[in-house]
Motif scaffolding. Sequence first.
Motif, PDB file in Angstrom:
ATOM      1  N   ALA A 186       2.915   7.867   2.438  1.00  0.00           N
ATOM      2  CA  ALA A 186       2.868   6.578   1.755  1.00  0.00           C
ATOM      3  C   ALA A 186       2.239   6.742   0.376  1.00  0.00           C
ATOM      4  CB  ALA A 186       2.065   5.575   2.581  1.00  0.00           C
TER       5      ALA A 186
ATOM      6  N   LEU B 132      -4.095   3.509   9.323  1.00  0.00           N
ATOM      7  CA  LEU B 132      -3.395   4.723   9.739  1.00  0.00           C
ATOM      8  C   LEU B 132      -3.296   5.659   8.541  1.00  0.00           C
ATOM      9  CD1 LEU B 132      -1.717   5.904  12.159  1.00  0.00           C
ATOM     10  CD2 LEU B 132       0.289   4.944  11.017  1.00  0.00           C
TER      11      LEU B 132
ATOM     12  N   LEU C 122      -2.446   0.844   6.079  1.00  0.00           N
ATOM     13  CA  LEU C 122      -1.961   2.196   5.814  1.00  0.00           C
ATOM     14  C   LEU C 122      -2.798   2.796   4.688  1.00  0.00           C
ATOM     15  CD1 LEU C 122       1.945   1.830   5.850  1.00  0.00           C
ATOM     16  CD2 LEU C 122       0.462   2.708   7.662  1.00  0.00           C
TER      17      LEU C 122
ATOM     18  N   MET D 136     -11.427  -2.189   8.227  1.00  0.00           N
ATOM     19  CA  MET D 136     -10.067  -2.297   8.760  1.00  0.00           C
ATOM     20  C   MET D 136      -9.561  -0.932   9.181  1.00  0.00           C
ATOM     21  SD  MET D 136      -7.695  -4.467   9.381  1.00  0.00           S
ATOM     22  CE  MET D 136      -6.147  -4.057  10.213  1.00  0.00           C
ATOM     23  N   GLU D 137      -9.052  -0.864  10.381  1.00  0.00           N
ATOM     24  CA  GLU D 137      -8.441   0.388  10.827  1.00  0.00           C
ATOM     25  C   GLU D 137      -7.197   0.656   9.991  1.00  0.00           C
ATOM     26  OE1 GLU D 137      -7.679   1.792  15.141  1.00  0.00           O
ATOM     27  OE2 GLU D 137      -5.799   0.939  14.454  1.00  0.00           O
TER      28      GLU D 137
ATOM     29  N   HIS E 122       2.159  -5.198  11.060  1.00  0.00           N
ATOM     30  CA  HIS E 122       1.580  -4.011  11.680  1.00  0.00           C
ATOM     31  C   HIS E 122       0.128  -4.246  12.102  1.00  0.00           C
ATOM     32  CE1 HIS E 122       5.239  -2.281  10.382  1.00  0.00           C
ATOM     33  NE2 HIS E 122       4.976  -2.542   9.118  1.00  0.00           N
ATOM     34  N   PRO E 123      -0.295  -3.576  13.153  1.00  0.00           N
ATOM     35  CA  PRO E 123      -1.638  -3.853  13.690  1.00  0.00           C
ATOM     36  C   PRO E 123      -2.753  -3.158  12.928  1.00  0.00           C
ATOM     37  CG  PRO E 123      -0.472  -2.312  15.106  1.00  0.00           C
ATOM     38  CD  PRO E 123       0.506  -2.721  14.047  1.00  0.00           C
ATOM     39  N   PHE E 124      -2.422  -2.446  11.835  1.00  0.00           N
ATOM     40  CA  PHE E 124      -3.435  -1.705  11.073  1.00  0.00           C
ATOM     41  C   PHE E 124      -2.995  -1.668   9.622  1.00  0.00           C
ATOM     42  CE2 PHE E 124      -0.717   1.128  13.699  1.00  0.00           C
ATOM     43  CZ  PHE E 124       0.262   1.349  12.749  1.00  0.00           C
TER      44      PHE E 124
ATOM     45  N   ASP F 188     -11.429   4.005   9.160  1.00  0.00           N
ATOM     46  CA  ASP F 188     -11.848   2.606   9.090  1.00  0.00           C
ATOM     47  C   ASP F 188     -12.379   2.342   7.695  1.00  0.00           C
ATOM     48  OD1 ASP F 188     -11.288   2.148  11.872  1.00  0.00           O
ATOM     49  OD2 ASP F 188     -13.095   3.303  12.322  1.00  0.00           O
TER      50      ASP F 188
ATOM     51  N   ASP G 144      -1.583   7.945   6.298  1.00  0.00           N
ATOM     52  CA  ASP G 144      -0.147   8.081   6.087  1.00  0.00           C
ATOM     53  C   ASP G 144       0.099   8.955   4.861  1.00  0.00           C
ATOM     54  OD1 ASP G 144       2.551   7.882   5.766  1.00  0.00           O
ATOM     55  OD2 ASP G 144       2.638   5.722   6.135  1.00  0.00           O
TER      56      ASP G 144
ATOM     57  N   VAL H 143       8.639  -1.666   4.799  1.00  0.00           N
ATOM     58  CA  VAL H 143       7.809  -0.860   5.700  1.00  0.00           C
ATOM     59  C   VAL H 143       8.380  -1.009   7.097  1.00  0.00           C
ATOM     60  CG1 VAL H 143       5.531  -0.536   6.720  1.00  0.00           C
ATOM     61  CG2 VAL H 143       5.724  -1.124   4.313  1.00  0.00           C
TER      62      VAL H 143
END
Lengths: 168, 137
Positions: B42, B37, B110, B34-35, B106-108, B23, B39, B69
């Motif tokens: 990336a 992911l 990167l 913000m959550e 996307h819900p999160f 987060d 990666d 993406v």
Amino acid sequence: MLTMTVSGHQYDLDTRGVEEALQGVLPEPIQEHFVVINGRRWPPKQVLALVTGLDRADFTTHQARRALTRLGFTAGRAASPRGYYRVRSSAATAQDPALSGSAGSPEPLVEALRPFVGLWVAVRGDEVLVAAPSAKEVVAWLARHHQRAQSMFRVADSEQAVVGAAPQ
Amino acid sequence: MRFAFRALPAASGGALTPRPVVDIALEGLADAPMECLLDTGALRTRMSAELAPLAGIELSGALTEEFYVGGLKTIGALARINLTVTDGTDEFLWDAPVWFCDPWPHPFGLAGLEGFLYHFLVTIRAYDGYLDIEPRP
């Protein structure tokens, strides 16, 4: 339809009317008591003030809870504010088989998030502080109620939304 | 600093496989980290462009790039800002490039090499369901 007297005034209330009155409204932070309406937790005084138009100083939390439970809504009391997520350690896993792997009891946060699929949420510990259609509304709610979230994200509405994010 | 993998509800009931996330709070948006992911594949750290105005980040005139993406073409605008992570006890703050992307379905966010992984020693313990991060010495 039930006729109730609140603060000396009579009101005809029913479940559907209460649910409709809450459409488009975001629940305020839960201090201790709450009622569950439309799958979300609401402070009883916020709800009763909305449906009656009364000032919140005109009635107590107990009166609001009683009125709403008479209409059939479930009431509850929140545990003390929860902190950040518990992290499963190797030791905890070994001592508690229910925590290992993906088996065992469901994650509390998963169940708390389930009513909010597709929405933006702010969470702290296992608690959903607020859920709204946009990040802007979530941020505004946090500022208005002086709350700090642990994390903000949109609850994915499909597995594809999660797994499809890897850059090509 | 330790972050538990996070699971989300599955549409069919049950839960999706827990993912490694951190987060990350943007400067100006400390109350709503913000959550992101984690990666490792990336290069950039990317978030939705809708977060920039909420944090008071000006993107007009920013360097932009087009990229894909998850098969979706999007445009990222670069801003260099302070980022923060906390576990409720400790707090790490660093200055990093973040690409604010529109569209961003996307819900999160990167968390990639630039912006995140270059700044931390990250230990992923997927079997145990958590990751540890330590600031780069």
